[in-house]
Motif scaffolding. Structure first.
Motif, mmCIF file in Angstrom:
data_model
loop_
_atom_site.group_PDB
_atom_site.id
_atom_site.type_symbol
_atom_site.label_atom_id
_atom_site.label_comp_id
_atom_site.label_asym_id
_atom_site.label_seq_id
_atom_site.Cartn_x
_atom_site.Cartn_y
_atom_site.Cartn_z
ATOM 1 N N TYR A 48 0.988 -1.509 -0.194
ATOM 2 C CA TYR A 48 -0.128 -0.172 0.016
ATOM 3 C C TYR A 48 1.258 1.380 0.402
ATOM 4 C CZ TYR A 48 1.064 0.370 5.101
ATOM 5 O OH TYR A 48 1.091 0.111 6.341
ATOM 6 N N GLN A 50 0.686 5.867 0.667
ATOM 7 C CA GLN A 50 -0.170 6.295 1.319
ATOM 8 C C GLN A 50 0.295 7.658 0.661
ATOM 9 O OE1 GLN A 50 0.979 5.804 5.142
ATOM 10 N NE2 GLN A 50 -0.555 4.460 6.047
ATOM 11 N N THR A 94 -8.115 4.873 -1.580
ATOM 12 C CA THR A 94 -9.369 5.903 -0.561
ATOM 13 C C THR A 94 -8.602 7.432 -0.160
ATOM 14 O OG1 THR A 94 -10.442 5.453 1.714
ATOM 15 C CG2 THR A 94 -8.073 5.011 1.651
ATOM 16 N N SER A 96 -7.316 9.246 2.272
ATOM 17 C CA SER A 96 -6.469 9.375 3.328
ATOM 18 C C SER A 96 -6.322 8.621 3.764
ATOM 19 C CB SER A 96 -6.580 10.486 3.431
ATOM 20 O OG SER A 96 -5.605 10.943 4.964
ATOM 21 N N ARG A 97 -4.821 7.998 4.307
ATOM 22 C CA ARG A 97 -5.069 7.518 5.529
ATOM 23 C C ARG A 97 -5.609 7.719 6.704
ATOM 24 N NH1 ARG A 97 0.170 8.046 8.209
ATOM 25 N NH2 ARG A 97 1.535 10.142 7.516
ATOM 26 N N PHE A 98 -5.944 9.353 6.934
ATOM 27 C CA PHE A 98 -6.208 9.562 7.833
ATOM 28 C C PHE A 98 -7.838 9.205 8.555
ATOM 29 C CE2 PHE A 98 -2.582 11.273 9.054
ATOM 30 C CZ PHE A 98 -1.868 11.504 8.243
ATOM 31 N N ASP A 99 -8.217 8.405 7.434
ATOM 32 C CA ASP A 99 -9.473 8.629 7.662
ATOM 33 C C ASP A 99 -10.334 7.259 7.765
ATOM 34 O OD1 ASP A 99 -10.900 8.044 3.953
ATOM 35 O OD2 ASP A 99 -9.605 7.441 4.981
ATOM 36 N N SER A 100 -9.029 6.179 8.089
ATOM 37 C CA SER A 100 -9.357 5.256 8.821
ATOM 38 C C SER A 100 -9.471 4.394 7.994
ATOM 39 C CB SER A 100 -8.889 5.077 10.248
ATOM 40 O OG SER A 100 -8.524 5.484 10.810
ATOM 41 N N GLY A 101 -9.913 4.482 7.030
ATOM 42 C CA GLY A 101 -10.747 4.039 5.587
ATOM 43 C C GLY A 101 -12.122 4.094 6.377
ATOM 44 N N ALA A 102 -13.098 5.021 7.426
ATOM 45 C CA ALA A 102 -13.557 5.597 6.554
ATOM 46 C C ALA A 102 -14.973 5.862 5.715
ATOM 47 C CB ALA A 102 -14.694 6.819 7.928
ATOM 48 N N GLY A 103 -14.010 6.859 4.216
ATOM 49 C CA GLY A 103 -15.124 7.119 3.613
ATOM 50 C C GLY A 103 -15.013 4.810 2.713
ATOM 51 N N TYR B 32 -13.876 0.585 12.372
ATOM 52 C CA TYR B 32 -15.089 1.248 11.651
ATOM 53 C C TYR B 32 -15.153 -0.178 10.439
ATOM 54 C CZ TYR B 32 -13.609 6.538 11.920
ATOM 55 O OH TYR B 32 -13.189 6.825 12.549
ATOM 56 N N LYS B 49 -21.770 0.842 5.689
ATOM 57 C CA LYS B 49 -20.264 0.822 6.541
ATOM 58 C C LYS B 49 -21.163 1.152 7.826
ATOM 59 C CE LYS B 49 -19.371 5.184 5.352
ATOM 60 N NZ LYS B 49 -18.744 5.984 4.099
ATOM 61 N N LEU B 51 -19.412 3.858 11.246
ATOM 62 C CA LEU B 51 -18.461 4.277 11.856
ATOM 63 C C LEU B 51 -18.511 5.020 13.242
ATOM 64 C CD1 LEU B 51 -18.029 6.714 8.572
ATOM 65 C CD2 LEU B 51 -16.774 4.245 9.094
ATOM 66 N N ASN B 99 -4.251 3.927 12.138
ATOM 67 C CA ASN B 99 -4.184 4.688 11.392
ATOM 68 C C ASN B 99 -4.107 4.853 10.038
ATOM 69 O OD1 ASN B 99 -5.587 7.323 10.959
ATOM 70 N ND2 ASN B 99 -3.960 8.354 11.453
ATOM 71 N N GLY B 101 -5.117 3.150 7.439
ATOM 72 C CA GLY B 101 -6.168 3.681 6.219
ATOM 73 C C GLY B 101 -6.471 2.451 6.426
#
Lengths: 116, 115
Positions: A48, A50, A94, A96-103, B32, B49, B51, B99, B101
């Motif tokens: 991966y 980033q 995705t 950003s790595r900072f969204d912890s995959g939330a997106g 998540y 998902k 969150l 963190n 991602g």
């Protein structure tokens, strides 16, 4: 439309050859990922990245190499050192790595590699 | 380390019947949670998902999943399936601790809807 393009869809490799799988995205995503999919094993992370010019090994990096010279592109090379390369390869990105995959991840449609 | 277990590799069901695809995860931190769907020879598509907030999340095509923290589960349900729901479904958890991602995927469950 924005998305991820993987090419080719099907690829045949002779034993001992290196092959490169293409992954291009026009989503302006920072993070990109390569997964390998085998029946019954889910998706396993290969590499991966980033940010541009930086990448990290995933869980099964041996026999693979990557580069990230441009934000849009993250090609994967399957080298002759990979002993069992026949699989379905998926690229994802995705924001950003900072969204912890939330997106959520956006996936390409995959490349099926077969060793002949 | 985080992990995801999908308890059934295949789930056969008749059309218009209800279905549940089970997913358990292990993690020592908040996570998540995701469900993705994959049709043959295609990439994965995000189905829904979790969150934060309401533990029940829904998708636009009738699927829902409930986050149960005490049981560390995130089972996917649909009250009435269609032939077109035949696909492979993957549960995933994000690596919030580091963190990065990164998503960690389960082994997948093949849903086979029969007429």
């Amino acid at each position: 439309d924005g998305g991820i393009t993987q090419s080719p869809k099907y690829l045949f490799r002779k034993e001992g050859q290196n092959v490169t799988l293409s992954c291009e995205q026009n989503l302006n995503h920072d993070a990109m990922y390569w997964y390998r999919q085998d029946p019954g094993q889910g998706l396993r992370l290969i590499y991966y990245s980033q940010i541009v010019n930086d990448f990290q090994k995933g869980d099964i990096a041996e026999g693979y190499s990557v580069s990230r010279e441009k934000k849009e592109s993250f090609p994967l090379t399957v080298t002759s050192a990979q002993k069992n390369p026949t699989a379905f390869y998926l690229c994802a990105s995705t924001t950003s790595r900072f969204d912890s995959g939330a997106g959520g991840y956006t996936f390409g449609s995959g490349t099926r590699l077969t060793v002949v | 380390a985080q992990s995801v277990t999908q308890l059934d590799s295949q789930v056969p069901v008749f059309e218009e019947a209800p279905v549940e695809l089970r997913c358990n995860y292990s993690s020592s931190v908040s996570v998540y949670l995701f469900w993705y769907v994959q049709y043959p020879n295609q990439g994965l598509q995000l189905l829904l998902k979790y969150l934060s907030g309401s533990t029940l999340v829904e998708s636009i095509n009738g699927f829902e999943a409930e986050f149960n923290k005490s049981q560390t589960s995130f089972h996917l349900r649909k009250p009435s399936v269609h032939i077109s729901d035949t696909a492979e479904y993957f549960c995933a958890v994000s690596d919030n601790l580091r963190n990065t991602g990164k998503l960690i995927f389960g082994q997948g469950t093949t849903l086979q809807v029969k007429p």
